[in-house]
Scaffold this motif. Structure first.
Motif, PDB file in Angstrom:
ATOM      1  N   ARG A  19      51.777  35.757 -44.780  1.00 51.63           N
ATOM      2  CA  ARG A  19      51.524  34.555 -43.982  1.00 51.63           C
ATOM      3  C   ARG A  19      52.561  34.408 -42.877  1.00 51.63           C
ATOM      4  O   ARG A  19      53.732  34.733 -43.055  1.00 51.63           O
ATOM      5  CB  ARG A  19      51.571  33.318 -44.884  1.00 51.63           C
ATOM      6  CG  ARG A  19      51.321  31.990 -44.178  1.00 51.63           C
ATOM      7  CD  ARG A  19      51.508  30.824 -45.134  1.00 51.63           C
ATOM      8  NE  ARG A  19      51.273  29.555 -44.446  1.00 51.63           N
ATOM      9  CZ  ARG A  19      50.106  28.958 -44.342  1.00 51.63           C
ATOM     10  NH1 ARG A  19      49.055  29.526 -44.896  1.00 51.63           N
ATOM     11  NH2 ARG A  19      49.969  27.809 -43.705  1.00 51.63           N
ATOM     12  N   TYR A  60      42.828  29.508 -42.104  1.00 49.38           N
ATOM     13  CA  TYR A  60      43.894  30.494 -41.938  1.00 49.38           C
ATOM     14  C   TYR A  60      44.102  31.301 -43.211  1.00 49.38           C
ATOM     15  O   TYR A  60      44.259  32.528 -43.161  1.00 49.38           O
ATOM     16  CB  TYR A  60      45.197  29.814 -41.520  1.00 49.38           C
ATOM     17  CG  TYR A  60      46.318  30.819 -41.346  1.00 49.38           C
ATOM     18  CD1 TYR A  60      46.229  31.830 -40.388  1.00 49.38           C
ATOM     19  CD2 TYR A  60      47.436  30.792 -42.160  1.00 49.38           C
ATOM     20  CE1 TYR A  60      47.229  32.772 -40.237  1.00 49.38           C
ATOM     21  CE2 TYR A  60      48.449  31.725 -42.020  1.00 49.38           C
ATOM     22  CZ  TYR A  60      48.339  32.720 -41.058  1.00 49.38           C
ATOM     23  OH  TYR A  60      49.326  33.665 -40.919  1.00 49.38           O
ATOM     24  N   GLN A  61      44.082  30.637 -44.348  1.00 47.78           N
ATOM     25  CA  GLN A  61      44.264  31.366 -45.604  1.00 47.78           C
ATOM     26  C   GLN A  61      43.162  32.397 -45.809  1.00 47.78           C
ATOM     27  O   GLN A  61      43.428  33.538 -46.205  1.00 47.78           O
ATOM     28  CB  GLN A  61      44.295  30.396 -46.788  1.00 47.78           C
ATOM     29  CG  GLN A  61      44.478  31.093 -48.127  1.00 47.78           C
ATOM     30  CD  GLN A  61      44.654  30.099 -49.256  1.00 47.78           C
ATOM     31  OE1 GLN A  61      45.722  29.898 -49.773  1.00 47.78           O
ATOM     32  NE2 GLN A  61      43.551  29.455 -49.648  1.00 47.78           N
ATOM     33  N   THR A  77      52.702  18.499 -39.729  1.00 45.69           N
ATOM     34  CA  THR A  77      51.684  18.207 -40.735  1.00 45.69           C
ATOM     35  C   THR A  77      51.445  16.710 -40.789  1.00 45.69           C
ATOM     36  O   THR A  77      52.365  15.908 -40.557  1.00 45.69           O
ATOM     37  CB  THR A  77      52.097  18.713 -42.123  1.00 45.69           C
ATOM     38  OG1 THR A  77      51.045  18.401 -43.065  1.00 45.69           O
ATOM     39  CG2 THR A  77      53.391  18.080 -42.607  1.00 45.69           C
ATOM     40  N   TYR A  98      49.743  30.519 -38.002  1.00 44.65           N
ATOM     41  CA  TYR A  98      48.995  29.360 -38.503  1.00 44.65           C
ATOM     42  C   TYR A  98      48.995  28.220 -37.490  1.00 44.65           C
ATOM     43  O   TYR A  98      47.980  27.525 -37.313  1.00 44.65           O
ATOM     44  CB  TYR A  98      49.578  28.883 -39.831  1.00 44.65           C
ATOM     45  CG  TYR A  98      49.159  27.484 -40.194  1.00 44.65           C
ATOM     46  CD1 TYR A  98      47.830  27.176 -40.452  1.00 44.65           C
ATOM     47  CD2 TYR A  98      50.099  26.445 -40.241  1.00 44.65           C
ATOM     48  CE1 TYR A  98      47.437  25.877 -40.749  1.00 44.65           C
ATOM     49  CE2 TYR A  98      49.721  25.158 -40.546  1.00 44.65           C
ATOM     50  CZ  TYR A  98      48.393  24.863 -40.798  1.00 44.65           C
ATOM     51  OH  TYR A  98      48.004  23.582 -41.093  1.00 44.65           O
ATOM     52  N   GLU A 126      43.201  19.150 -40.583  1.00 40.19           N
ATOM     53  CA  GLU A 126      44.354  19.993 -40.907  1.00 40.19           C
ATOM     54  C   GLU A 126      44.077  20.810 -42.166  1.00 40.19           C
ATOM     55  O   GLU A 126      44.426  21.991 -42.240  1.00 40.19           O
ATOM     56  CB  GLU A 126      45.606  19.144 -41.106  1.00 40.19           C
ATOM     57  CG  GLU A 126      46.830  19.980 -41.450  1.00 40.19           C
ATOM     58  CD  GLU A 126      48.072  19.152 -41.739  1.00 40.19           C
ATOM     59  OE1 GLU A 126      49.031  19.720 -42.312  1.00 40.19           O
ATOM     60  OE2 GLU A 126      48.095  17.945 -41.432  1.00 40.19           O
ATOM     61  N   TYR A 172      44.158  24.910 -52.329  1.00 40.75           N
ATOM     62  CA  TYR A 172      44.076  23.585 -51.723  1.00 40.75           C
ATOM     63  C   TYR A 172      43.269  22.601 -52.559  1.00 40.75           C
ATOM     64  O   TYR A 172      43.303  21.395 -52.302  1.00 40.75           O
ATOM     65  CB  TYR A 172      43.541  23.695 -50.304  1.00 40.75           C
ATOM     66  CG  TYR A 172      44.503  24.454 -49.416  1.00 40.75           C
ATOM     67  CD1 TYR A 172      45.779  23.970 -49.177  1.00 40.75           C
ATOM     68  CD2 TYR A 172      44.160  25.693 -48.887  1.00 40.75           C
ATOM     69  CE1 TYR A 172      46.680  24.678 -48.409  1.00 40.75           C
ATOM     70  CE2 TYR A 172      45.064  26.410 -48.107  1.00 40.75           C
ATOM     71  CZ  TYR A 172      46.326  25.899 -47.878  1.00 40.75           C
ATOM     72  OH  TYR A 172      47.228  26.608 -47.130  1.00 40.75           O
ATOM     73  N   GLN A 183      53.794  31.344 -40.244  1.00 43.47           N
ATOM     74  CA  GLN A 183      53.658  29.955 -39.820  1.00 43.47           C
ATOM     75  C   GLN A 183      53.373  29.846 -38.324  1.00 43.47           C
ATOM     76  O   GLN A 183      52.632  28.964 -37.885  1.00 43.47           O
ATOM     77  CB  GLN A 183      54.933  29.180 -40.159  1.00 43.47           C
ATOM     78  CG  GLN A 183      55.076  28.838 -41.646  1.00 43.47           C
ATOM     79  CD  GLN A 183      54.070  27.804 -42.091  1.00 43.47           C
ATOM     80  OE1 GLN A 183      52.897  28.140 -42.368  1.00 43.47           O
ATOM     81  NE2 GLN A 183      54.506  26.565 -42.187  1.00 43.47           N
ATOM     82  N   LYS A 223      44.124  24.912 -42.621  1.00 42.08           N
ATOM     83  CA  LYS A 223      44.835  25.646 -43.675  1.00 42.08           C
ATOM     84  C   LYS A 223      43.888  26.574 -44.423  1.00 42.08           C
ATOM     85  O   LYS A 223      44.222  27.728 -44.712  1.00 42.08           O
ATOM     86  CB  LYS A 223      45.487  24.653 -44.651  1.00 42.08           C
ATOM     87  CG  LYS A 223      46.668  23.880 -44.074  1.00 42.08           C
ATOM     88  CD  LYS A 223      47.255  22.950 -45.114  1.00 42.08           C
ATOM     89  CE  LYS A 223      48.447  22.178 -44.551  1.00 42.08           C
ATOM     90  NZ  LYS A 223      49.596  23.073 -44.258  1.00 42.08           N
ATOM     91  N   LEU A 239      46.028  25.675 -36.220  1.00 42.39           N
ATOM     92  CA  LEU A 239      46.107  24.224 -36.427  1.00 42.39           C
ATOM     93  C   LEU A 239      45.860  23.437 -35.148  1.00 42.39           C
ATOM     94  O   LEU A 239      45.128  22.435 -35.161  1.00 42.39           O
ATOM     95  CB  LEU A 239      47.481  23.881 -37.000  1.00 42.39           C
ATOM     96  CG  LEU A 239      47.801  22.397 -37.155  1.00 42.39           C
ATOM     97  CD1 LEU A 239      46.885  21.767 -38.207  1.00 42.39           C
ATOM     98  CD2 LEU A 239      49.272  22.202 -37.532  1.00 42.39           C
ATOM     99  N   THR A 270      40.360  29.205 -52.211  1.00 46.62           N
ATOM    100  CA  THR A 270      40.577  27.868 -51.661  1.00 46.62           C
ATOM    101  C   THR A 270      40.578  26.806 -52.755  1.00 46.62           C
ATOM    102  O   THR A 270      41.422  25.906 -52.767  1.00 46.62           O
ATOM    103  CB  THR A 270      39.493  27.552 -50.620  1.00 46.62           C
ATOM    104  OG1 THR A 270      39.609  28.480 -49.531  1.00 46.62           O
ATOM    105  CG2 THR A 270      39.616  26.140 -50.101  1.00 46.62           C
TER     106      THR A 270
END
Length: 274
Positions: free
Chosen positions: A218, A182-183, A253, A223, A175, A156, A220, A179, A227, A152
């Motif tokens: 991954r 989820y990662q 986003t 994800y 948000e 990020y 989306q 992220k 979110l 992380t």
């Protein structure tokens, strides 16, 4: 259960000395705001977050799954904490009896947030199975991944470097946590450690991070399902009116605009409509 009422068994020495010093250091920094909080050592915030996470687990082995049916078992089974023996060992760093080698198994992100006022300026979230948590305390937001091998911070963390301490809206913080969560959920195989202990119990144990798991592919769409519950409370419109996933890979986003530029607005602009 309010944090101040989240009581778990603890010896007097740990409570009044080691844990008290940790709590005072973090509480003092957070009360002073983002600048002070951002200068705290990441390892200190890791230990504090780990204490909260482990404390919640410890409490849940005594709380009834259904309060109206106390005989039907607790939220977690009594032996559940055994699977977190590694974290329990690492938390001995609070009393100076554990340390990591050069590589740390965790990530810590500290964000500067718009303070939206009571009662919306506080939120605590954690993920039991992915060992992550997020805390908003006024203008301070803290995200900790307890066992991501620094993934992380390496990913990020670059977003926060670009933000450079400027104010984020809580929806952006939430948000960001989505992220991160989820990662971390994509990591397969976990983190492998080797811990060496001294013959003398007065010397701290030292843990080496040997390897970390691989990331699965991954999605989306997957994800978007993480979110939605994180940010829905901030939306003025009905969440059902929002397109949470548009094939092949579009997800809403609030962190950047359509051109990928950072969204950094004064609170008054955010209040006109999220």
């Amino acid at each position: 259960i309010q944090y101040k009422k989240l009581l778990i068994p603890c010896c007097a020495t740990c409570n009044r000395e080691d844990l008290s010093r940790l709590e005072i250091a973090v509480a003092t920094a957070v009360a002073s705001g983002f600048e002070s909080s951002s200068t705290l050592a990441p390892h200190l915030l890791y230990l504090w977050a780990g204490k909260l996470y482990f404390g919640v687990l410890r409490r849940e082995i005594t709380l009834a799954r259904e309060r109206s049916k106390p005989r039907e078992g607790t939220i977690l089974p009594k032996n559940f904490l055994k699977s977190y023996s590694g974290l329990h060992l690492f938390l001995q760093g609070i009393r100076g009896m554990h340390e990591f080698s050069d590589k740390h198994p965790y990530s810590v992100l500290v964000c500067n947030l718009h303070d939206v006022g009571h009662p919306r300026n506080y939120c605590f979230r954690d993920s039991l199975f992915h060992m992550t948590l997020a805390i908003r305390l006024g203008e301070v937001g803290i995200i900790v991944a307890l066992e991501d091998a620094g993934l992380t911070a390496d990913s990020y963390g670059r977003y926060l470097e670009a933000v450079a301490g400027r104010k984020l809206h809580p929806i952006q913080f939430d948000e960001l946590y989505a992220k991160v969560l989820y990662q971390v959920s994509l990591i397969e195989g976990g983190v492998t450690y080797i811990t060496s202990k001294h013959e003398s119990e007065k010397q701290p144990a030292r843990t080496y991070v040997v390897a970390s798991g691989l990331l699965r592919e991954r999605s989306q769409e997957e994800y978007s399902r993480v979110l939605r519950p994180m940010v829905s409370d901030w939306l003025r419109s009905d969440p059902d009116d929002t397109e949470w996933f548009v094939p092949p890979n579009l997800v809403p986003t609030w962190m950047t605009d359509k051109d990928g530029a950072l969204l950094l607005r004064p609170l008054s602009d955010w209040e006109m409509g999220v």
